[in-house]
Structures are given as structure tokens and as C-alpha cells.
Design a protein around this motif. Structure first.
Motif, PDB file in Angstrom:
ATOM      1  N   MET A   1       1.056  -1.754   0.364  1.00  0.00           N
ATOM      2  CA  MET A   1      -0.099  -0.194  -0.010  1.00  0.00           C
ATOM      3  C   MET A   1       1.000   1.382  -0.202  1.00  0.00           C
ATOM      4  O   MET A   1       1.121   2.417   1.394  1.00  0.00           O
ATOM      5  N   GLU A   2       1.050   1.627  -1.096  1.00  0.00           N
ATOM      6  CA  GLU A   2       2.114   2.604  -1.148  1.00  0.00           C
ATOM      7  C   GLU A   2       1.714   3.860  -0.748  1.00  0.00           C
ATOM      8  O   GLU A   2       0.397   4.035  -2.518  1.00  0.00           O
ATOM      9  N   ASN A   3       2.495   5.038  -1.174  1.00  0.00           N
ATOM     10  CA  ASN A   3       1.570   6.466  -1.114  1.00  0.00           C
ATOM     11  C   ASN A   3       0.136   6.996  -0.582  1.00  0.00           C
ATOM     12  O   ASN A   3      -0.180   7.483  -1.107  1.00  0.00           O
ATOM     13  N   LEU A   4       0.271   6.138  -0.026  1.00  0.00           N
ATOM     14  CA  LEU A   4      -1.376   5.896   1.088  1.00  0.00           C
ATOM     15  C   LEU A   4      -0.408   7.137   1.990  1.00  0.00           C
ATOM     16  O   LEU A   4      -0.202   7.083   2.483  1.00  0.00           O
ATOM     17  N   LYS A   5      -1.859   7.933   2.224  1.00  0.00           N
ATOM     18  CA  LYS A   5      -1.891   8.784   3.604  1.00  0.00           C
ATOM     19  C   LYS A   5      -1.945   8.308   4.840  1.00  0.00           C
ATOM     20  O   LYS A   5      -2.857   7.271   4.784  1.00  0.00           O
ATOM     21  N   ARG A   6      -1.779   9.438   5.669  1.00  0.00           N
ATOM     22  CA  ARG A   6      -1.937   7.986   7.021  1.00  0.00           C
ATOM     23  C   ARG A   6      -2.269   8.954   8.438  1.00  0.00           C
ATOM     24  O   ARG A   6      -1.143  10.271   7.881  1.00  0.00           O
ATOM     25  N   THR A   7      -2.732   8.795   9.271  1.00  0.00           N
ATOM     26  CA  THR A   7      -3.224   9.379  10.307  1.00  0.00           C
ATOM     27  C   THR A   7      -1.532   9.647  11.152  1.00  0.00           C
ATOM     28  O   THR A   7      -1.207   8.514  11.190  1.00  0.00           O
ATOM     29  N   PRO A   8      -2.588  10.605  12.623  1.00  0.00           N
ATOM     30  CA  PRO A   8      -1.475  10.405  13.592  1.00  0.00           C
ATOM     31  C   PRO A   8      -1.374   9.111  14.326  1.00  0.00           C
ATOM     32  O   PRO A   8      -0.149   9.166  15.398  1.00  0.00           O
ATOM     33  N   LEU A   9      -2.679   8.994  14.000  1.00  0.00           N
ATOM     34  CA  LEU A   9      -2.812   6.827  14.873  1.00  0.00           C
ATOM     35  C   LEU A   9      -2.157   6.377  14.061  1.00  0.00           C
ATOM     36  O   LEU A   9      -2.675   5.042  15.179  1.00  0.00           O
ATOM     37  N   TYR A  10      -1.729   6.079  13.556  1.00  0.00           N
ATOM     38  CA  TYR A  10      -1.406   5.291  12.354  1.00  0.00           C
ATOM     39  C   TYR A  10      -0.764   4.399  13.413  1.00  0.00           C
ATOM     40  O   TYR A  10      -0.113   3.341  13.138  1.00  0.00           O
TER      41      TYR A  10
END
Length: 368
Positions: A1-10
Motif C-alpha cells: 500500500m504505497e503512497n497512502l496517507k496515514r493519520t497521526p494515530l497510525y
């Protein structure tokens, strides 16, 4: 899962057993312990969700009220400061740009919460339609984290962490500058599950700390980390729409059965003319609830048949953890929408019998 955004809780997903998927370009947990136990926790005690992928847009300026009143289908003229309203934003043809929450801080300052998959599109739509209005728009989505604490024990859990009486926050109201472990948060009595609960907004840097504080406060209350899977089953049982399913560019709020949020007596808003025409001429199709008679779980996109011919399609379908039945929502031609009508859902190329039922699968337990 490249280039996916992550939240601060990842970083905390793995600690609680989160199974991560691609959702609207984000790496987000679909479940932790499992969809059904998480669903039941929210219905019976409490669940905590990372919803930091949602979008937040600030609207400020002397004509903020006029701008938003023109932008959305609902009427903000009766909103008090710190009150929240649910609405749709429509295109000129009545199709839905997005559904959103509007927080009123004061007449010149509003806070809009939009769907993650639509943030860029929504912001561009707002910019495009701000001509002639003295307003400033600021897409602050990347600076804001959001945690949803939902369920009958949500207030008891959060109360341990704040120094004022949470019962003072009425349904669809908010309180700003709430201190949670010394962190300034915006807390609103809102949610997407059909249960009482809160949505808590904070800066990114403090998201993990707030999550862990809430988890600790709820350790003896049955609190569970909850993922996107049960968020969908919960909202669906409570007859809450999902953009792209029950409402979309091609499904209007009236067809979706959310006319309550469309104030056609308001002076003007984008899409009013088309929606007024649709109401006057009568709906050609509408969203209905259905319950399977035969076996099989209906899924989004499956064809719905009446008398052997396609009459529509499933917008959402699941095995309901609360009702223990296979149920769904579907958009069908108006002549096949009567309660008690029999239709067929095409599941794995085989028509399976179902009957049209009330969409009120579950009675919401909001604190009024």
C-alpha cells in the motif's frame, strides 16, 4: 500500500491488533478484534474510532453566514453559537457534492467537517462558489486529528478526563477549548453510529496521547478500539447515509429520503431549483429498506429485480449484528417501493427473494 496517507494515530493500530486497508487513499483499520464484537461494544458500552481522515474547512468573514446558507441545503439561520447542523451540498442539478457537518462558532466563523474522499473536491467547489462573498476559506484538514468515542458509556468514560459536566453539551452542540490532559480540544455531541457519543478534535501532535488516555479511562467500561467495518454496520443500522452509497452525484437528497435536511422554503441555495422541480413532479425512484427472505448477504451494487426486470441496485447491504438478519438499502423505481413489496436481489448471479421494509432498522439512542 504505497503512497497512502496515514493519520497521526497510525502508529497505535498494531498495538490494538488493527487490520489495515486502503480507504479513500488512507491506510486505516477495518477492524481490531472483529467487526461484530466492535459493533456490539458500541451498542452496549463504547467504542473508540480514529476518524482523523475526515476533512475540516474553516469559513471566516463578514459574509460567512450568507456564503454557507447559499452553499448547503439546510438552514443555518436558527443556529446558536456552538451548535452543529447536518446538511448536504448539492450541484445545480440536485446531485450531491457531499454531506457535511456545519459548526457555528459565531456569525463570522464556521467549521465544516466533510468526508475524507471528498476533501479536495469539496474545497474546490467552495472556492468556485465564493465569488461575490466576503469570506476566507481555509482547508485545515492536515492539521487536525479527530477521535470519535461512541456508545452508551461514552460520557462516563470521557467525564473522567474533563473538569466540567459533559451533560451540559446537548445533542448536536459543541464546546471549544476543552482541556483533556492539558490539551485544548473541540468536543461535540455528534457521531455516526446511532448511539450517544462525542467527536473530539485536536492538533495532530496530541492525538496518540488523547487516544491512550481515553483507552485507559475506558478499560473497565468495556471500551474497544473500533474500525471502519463496524462504523459502516452501525451507521447503516441507524439509517445514516454514506456518500457514494445512499447519496451521490447521481442520487439526490430527496431520492435518498433525506428531504428533512433540504429546506426548499429557504431563499436560495445551489441546487434548489432542480430539487424543487423534482419534488413538484414527484420522485421516479427512492431508497428503500429491505430484508432478505432467501439466504445470502446483499452487497453494494447488486442488482434489484421486480417481476424479472432490473428496478434498481443495492446501496448498502450487510448481515446486521444487532438484528441478526440479512438486510439492506436499495434505490428502486417508485412503483416497487411500497412496504411489503417483494423484490429479488441478484447474489452471485442468482436472484434471491427479499421484501421491502422500513428503513428504521434500529432506534437511535441519542441523548436529547
Amino acid at each position: 500500500m504505497e503512497n497512502l496517507k496515514r493519520t497521526p494515530l497510525y502508529e497505535i493500530y498494531s498495538k490494538y491488533g488493527g487490520k489495515v486497508i486502503d480507504f479513500a487513499g488512507w491506510e486505516l483499520p477495518v477492524q481490531y478484534d472483529g467487526i461484530i464484537p466492535e459493533h456490539e461494544a458500541v451498542r452496549n458500552s463504547a467504542g473508540i474510532f480514529d476518524v482523523s481522515h475526515m476533512g475540516e474547512i474553516e469559513v471566516k468573514g463578514k459574509e460567512a453566514f450568507d456564503f454557507i446558507q447559499n452553499l448547503i441545503t439546510n438552514d443555518i439561520s436558527k443556529l446558536e453559537n456552538q451548535q452543529v447542523i447536518y446538511s448536504m451540498m448539492c450541484y445545480e442539478n440536485g446531485g450531491v457534492v457531499d454531506d457535511l457537518l456545519v459548526y457555528k462558532f459565531n456569525d463570522e466563523h464556521y467549521f465544516l467537517v466533510v468526508n475524507a474522499s471528498n476533501v479536495d473536491k469539496d474545497f474546490q467547489w467552495m472556492v468556485q462558489n465564493k465569488k461575490g462573498f466576503n469570506v476566507e476559506l481555509d482547508n485545515i484538514s492536515s492539521n487536525i486529528a479527530e477521535i470519535a468515542l461512541q456508545g452508551p458509556k461514552a460520557q462516563d468514560i470521557l467525564q473522567k478526563l474533563v473538569d466540567f459536566d459533559l451533560s451540559e453539551i446537548k445533542f448536536f452542540y459543541c464546546k471549544r477549548n476543552v482541556k483533556i490532559d492539558g490539551v485544548d480540544c473541540l468536543v461535540s455531541r455528534t457521531g455516526y453510529t446511532g448511539e450517544d457519543g462525542f467527536e473530539i478534535y485536536m492538533d495532530n501532535d496530541n492525538a496518540v496521547k488523547i487516544w491512550e488516555k481515553i483507552m485507559d479511562a475506558g478499560k473497565n467500561e468495556g471500551l474497544k478500539a473500533a474500525g471502519l467495518g463496524c462504523r459502516d454496520t452501525l451507521r447503516f443500522e441507524a439509517n445514516l447515509p454514506l456518500y457514494g452509497n445512499e447519496i451521490s452525484e447521481t442520487i439526490t437528497p430527496l431520492e435518498a429520503g433525506y428531504g428533512f435536511f433540504v429546506k426548499l422554503d429557504k431563499e436560495n441555495f445551489i441546487g434548489k431549483r432542480a430539487l424543487l422541480k423534482q419534488k413538484e413532479e414527484g420522485l421516479k425512484r427512492k431508497i428503500v429498506g429491505f430484508e432478505m427472505i432467501d439466504k445470502g448477504i446483499p452487497r453494494h451494487g447488486y442488482d434489484v429485480l421486480a417481476n424479472g426486470k432490473v428496478t434498481g441496485f443495492v446501496t448498502t447491504g450487510y448481515f446486521s449484528p444487532t438484528l441478526k438478519k440479512n438486510i439492506g438499502l436499495a434505490i428502486v423505481d417508485i412503483e416497487n417501493s411500497e412496504l411489503g413489496s417483494e423484490v429479488e436481489i441478484v447474489i452471485r448471479n442468482k436472484p434471491q427473494r427479499a421484501k421491502v421494509v422500513s428503513r428504521k432498522f434500529y432506534t437511535k439512542n441519542y441523548k436529547k
